[in-house]
Design an enzyme around this catalytic site. Structure first.
Site, PDB file in Angstrom:
ATOM      1  N   ASN A 140      44.825  40.345  35.762  1.00 29.31           N
ATOM      2  CA  ASN A 140      44.642  40.594  35.047  1.00 29.31           C
ATOM      3  C   ASN A 140      46.351  38.981  34.724  1.00 29.31           C
ATOM      4  OD1 ASN A 140      46.066  41.248  32.076  1.00 29.31           O
ATOM      5  ND2 ASN A 140      48.160  40.989  33.568  1.00 29.31           N
TER       6      ASN A 140
ATOM      7  N   LYS B 207      38.976  29.882  32.729  1.00 37.59           N
ATOM      8  CA  LYS B 207      38.411  30.636  31.800  1.00 37.59           C
ATOM      9  C   LYS B 207      36.808  30.903  31.748  1.00 37.59           C
ATOM     10  CE  LYS B 207      41.950  32.832  30.842  1.00 37.59           C
ATOM     11  NZ  LYS B 207      42.358  34.520  31.803  1.00 37.59           N
TER      12      LYS B 207
ATOM     13  N   TYR C 141      43.032  25.309  31.505  1.00 31.15           N
ATOM     14  CA  TYR C 141      43.618  26.328  31.484  1.00 31.15           C
ATOM     15  C   TYR C 141      41.346  26.872  29.999  1.00 31.15           C
ATOM     16  CZ  TYR C 141      43.943  31.427  29.063  1.00 31.15           C
ATOM     17  OH  TYR C 141      44.273  32.277  28.835  1.00 31.15           O
TER      18      TYR C 141
ATOM     19  N   ASP D 288      51.262  38.178  45.731  1.00 34.42           N
ATOM     20  CA  ASP D 288      51.008  36.557  44.874  1.00 34.42           C
ATOM     21  C   ASP D 288      49.741  36.973  45.335  1.00 34.42           C
ATOM     22  OD1 ASP D 288      50.674  34.971  44.309  1.00 34.42           O
ATOM     23  OD2 ASP D 288      51.387  33.381  44.948  1.00 34.42           O
ATOM     24  N   VAL D 289      48.583  37.363  44.556  1.00 31.70           N
ATOM     25  CA  VAL D 289      47.926  37.347  44.200  1.00 31.70           C
ATOM     26  C   VAL D 289      46.714  36.506  43.791  1.00 31.70           C
ATOM     27  CG1 VAL D 289      47.506  39.898  43.122  1.00 31.70           C
ATOM     28  CG2 VAL D 289      47.387  37.997  41.915  1.00 31.70           C
TER      29      VAL D 289
END
Length: 251
Positions: free
Chosen positions: A93, A163, A159, A66-67
């Site tokens: 990613n 970003k 989102y 789990d990054v």
């Protein structure tokens, strides 16, 4: 060392068991990189990517982690170094659910859910890999962003905010890590249909393509090509940049 791409380096691609990450992993392997294929829960998908890379003559191994978890990221980087070699390229990613939430229903948790993947995870990955990159004379950090920052589509504020923050990290880290010969760049795709878009109608695809100057919807291979460029010696003097891969949709 002024160029990256030698037998001592490994490319780590997070969220690489399917979709865009899987295509990026295969492209980097075809370019000569040993690839660490990270996954969170889809072990079968990751194993399929590894098998495809091996069948094509490349080197890869699957790594579950789990990054968004600090201890898991540290253990992941150590395990990659033990099994494949030190990480010289990080492709951030991995992503989670991306729900459309109107502002009147938006919660702080909605923001946190996106920030976990696009701010926390890249931070953990850079912190864990930076000592090895510095010791080796340099490295590459490649973030996968989005052209949604420009499109500002209603209902996607959590989102888009995350970003946008990811782009800020890219630019700041590029200045900070440049003296260590670590480049930091971001690839910003437009809409790239992958497995999770399987229910998209032909009408929707045609409608989107009609808005794109190049007249088509993007493919995962388009994004993978930009990632491979940024990981290559040809991009040794490119840092702090955002490469938008959307056929000119946001011109």
């Amino acid at each position: 060392m002024n160029e990256i791409h030698d037998s001592t380096g490994v490319a780590l691609v997070t969220g690489a068991s399917r979709g865009l990450g899987a295509v990026i992993a295969r492209a980097l392997a075809a370019a000569g990189w040993p690839v660490a294929v990270n996954y969170r829960s889809d072990a079968h998908g990751a194993d399929e990517v590894v098998r495809a890379i091996g069948s094509a003559g490349g080197t890869a191994a699957a790594f579950g982690a789990d990054v968004t978890d600090e201890a898991a990221v540290a253990a992941l980087v150590d395990e990659v170094a033990r099994r494949l070699g030190p990480v010289r390229v990080v492709v951030a990613n991995a992503t989670g659910p991306q729900p459309e939430v109107p502002v009147e229903q938006l919660t702080w948790q909605d923001h946190l859910d996106q920030l976990a993947f696009f701010v926390k995870s890249p931070t953990l990955l850079v912190r864990a890999t930076l000592p090895g990159m510095r010791a080796a004379g340099g490295g590459r950090v490649i973030q996968i962003g989005s052209d949604m920052v420009e499109r500002a589509t209603p209902g996607w504020s959590a989102y888009v905010a995350a970003k946008g923050a990811q782009l800020g990290l890219t630019r700041t880290w590029a200045r900070e890590l440049g003296p260590s010969n670590v480049t930091v760049n971001l690839v910003a795709p437009g809409w790239i249909p992958v497995e999770r878009h399987a229910d998209t109608t032909e009408e929707a695809l045609r409608g989107y393509a009609a808005q794109v100057p190049l007249g088509r919807v993007g493919r995962p291979e388009d994004v993978a090509a930009a990632v491979c460029y940024l990981a290559s010696p040809a991009a040794a003097f490119v840092t702090g940049q955002r490469i938008t891969v959307n056929g000119g949709h946001t011109i």
